[in-house]
Motif scaffolding. Structure first.
Motif, PDB file in Angstrom:
ATOM      1  N   GLU A  87      46.003  66.014  52.294  1.00 38.83           N
ATOM      2  CA  GLU A  87      45.967  64.884  51.367  1.00 38.83           C
ATOM      3  C   GLU A  87      47.362  64.291  51.192  1.00 38.83           C
ATOM      4  N   TYR A  88      48.357  65.178  51.212  1.00 39.20           N
ATOM      5  CA  TYR A  88      49.752  64.767  51.087  1.00 39.20           C
ATOM      6  C   TYR A  88      50.490  65.106  52.379  1.00 39.20           C
ATOM      7  N   ASP A 111      49.754  65.024  41.649  1.00 36.67           N
ATOM      8  CA  ASP A 111      48.433  65.322  41.098  1.00 36.67           C
ATOM      9  C   ASP A 111      48.263  64.704  39.712  1.00 36.67           C
ATOM     10  N   ARG A 115      47.254  56.762  40.880  1.00 34.98           N
ATOM     11  CA  ARG A 115      47.248  56.445  42.303  1.00 34.98           C
ATOM     12  C   ARG A 115      48.331  55.447  42.686  1.00 34.98           C
ATOM     13  N   SER A 116      48.861  54.744  41.699  1.00 35.67           N
ATOM     14  CA  SER A 116      49.914  53.770  41.977  1.00 35.67           C
ATOM     15  C   SER A 116      51.227  54.428  42.373  1.00 35.67           C
ATOM     16  N   VAL A 118      53.028  56.622  44.990  1.00 33.32           N
ATOM     17  CA  VAL A 118      52.720  56.966  46.381  1.00 33.32           C
ATOM     18  C   VAL A 118      53.664  58.002  46.969  1.00 33.32           C
ATOM     19  N   ARG A 172      51.526  60.259  49.771  1.00 32.52           N
ATOM     20  CA  ARG A 172      50.063  60.228  49.917  1.00 32.52           C
ATOM     21  C   ARG A 172      49.745  59.816  51.356  1.00 32.52           C
TER      22      ARG A 172
END
Length: 331
Positions: A87-88, A111, A115-116, A118, A172
């Motif tokens: 995921e990362y 976590d 989501r903004s 990155v 991300r």
């Protein structure tokens, strides 16, 4: 197929035997253990391959890939990303060191973040070839502005002088996949960081958990000319974009804004903010260089000459060789 790890770490390497053990050991000693380490060996001619195969035999998280020929640093960096499953994602250099809580602090931050956000990156300490601390370095790429226009304007002022350690932060993976990754030209990591900043916020973690090694064989010091650096970066590029490198970088930054996920209304505003800040910065640098040349011609010394030289430098950090060479190139 086995369950993908949450974190993928990509380590591109070429003839890295001198510092490779320290780099890999620091990764395997992380307090956060749910990761895979992908090593891509760019056809090394030293004992790099033997070292990597030994780690792969001892730890199932390590995957080693040997390329049949040297494809250049840029392509090798991108190869490790294309094999990532987490995921990362994080790039790792063969000569740097991550302190044990690097991953834990970055994963926890991402976590908990919206989501903004990155990318997360701890602060940096500089070490020498023997691992001795030589000083702290502040990239100051903590870009938490809500709107991309603010992030891009600040990035335009700092990007060529920050050292770009943030490229080794935790990112991300799905956002990174929307970028052009590392381009086949010198300083393309600065363009990649701007593409990420166009997509979201870059957070700096206040702890110094990243040790950047400064030594005679690192890419910032090994090459005497930009042409040599360009050849190392992309052998098939034949040194393109060296003479007009500043223009190339500015255009690529604007292209990154144009292809980002921003709205059609935001893109021209963001491009304008970036271009204005970039142009003002370059004008200051060129003005300082002109003063320096004038002082030399007049034979002035002492405080006046020292002041002119200071106007060219942005923060005097050890990773500024690229900034100086880029800005001295003909444009």
């Amino acid at each position: 197929m086995n369950t993908p790890p949450r974190v993928s770490i990509g380590l591109p390497v070429y003839n890295g035997e001198r510092h490779l053990h320290a780099a890999i050991d620091s990764i395997l000693a992380q307090t956060y253990g749910d990761f895979e380490l992908i090593i891509s060996d760019n056809a090394s001619t030293d004992s790099t391959g033997e070292i990597c195969r030994q780690y792969a035999r001892q730890d199932a998280r390590v995957a080693y890939h040997l390329l049949p020929e040297n494809v250049g640093a840029a392509e090798n960096f991108n190869r490790v990303f294309h094999q990532a499953r987490g995921e990362y994602f994080k790039w790792a250099a063969h000569d740097d060191v991550c302190l044990p809580t690097f991953l834990e602090r970055c994963v926890t931050a991402l976590d908990a973040a919206p989501r903004s956000v990155v990318l997360c990156m701890p602060r940096t300490t500089l070490i020498d070839s023997a691992g001795r601390v030589v000083g702290d370095h502040d990239d100051e790429l903590d870009l938490r502005q809500r709107f991309a226009t603010g992030r891009m304007a600040e990035l335009a002022v700092k990007i060529l002088s920050c050292g770009c350690h943030s490229i080794f932060g935790l990112i991300r993976r799905d956002v990174l996949a929307r970028t052009r990754l590392i381009g086949a030209y010198v300083a393309s990591d600065t363009v990649l960081l701007s593409e990420l900043a166009a997509e979201g916020q870059l957070w700096e973690i206040p702890e110094r958990l990243f040790l950047a090694r400064i030594h005679e064989d690192c890419s910032h010091r090994k090459f005497k000319t930009l042409e040599e650096y360009a050849e190392w970066f992309a052998p098939r590029g034949n040194g393109k974009y060296v003479r007009f490198l500043r223009t190339k970088l500015a255009l690529e930054q604007v292209k990154g804004i144009a292809r980002s996920s921003m709205s059609p209304l935001e893109k021209p505003l963001c491009a304008t903010a970036f271009t204005a800040a970039w142009t003002a910065r370059q004008a200051r640098i060129d003005g300082g260089a002109m003063k320096q040349r004038l002082f030399r011609r007049l034979g002035l010394r002492g405080k006046a000459a020292a002041g002119a030289a200071q106007s060219v430098s942005t923060n005097g950090a050890a990773h500024q060789e690229l900034d100086v060479s880029v800005n001295q190139s003909v444009n």
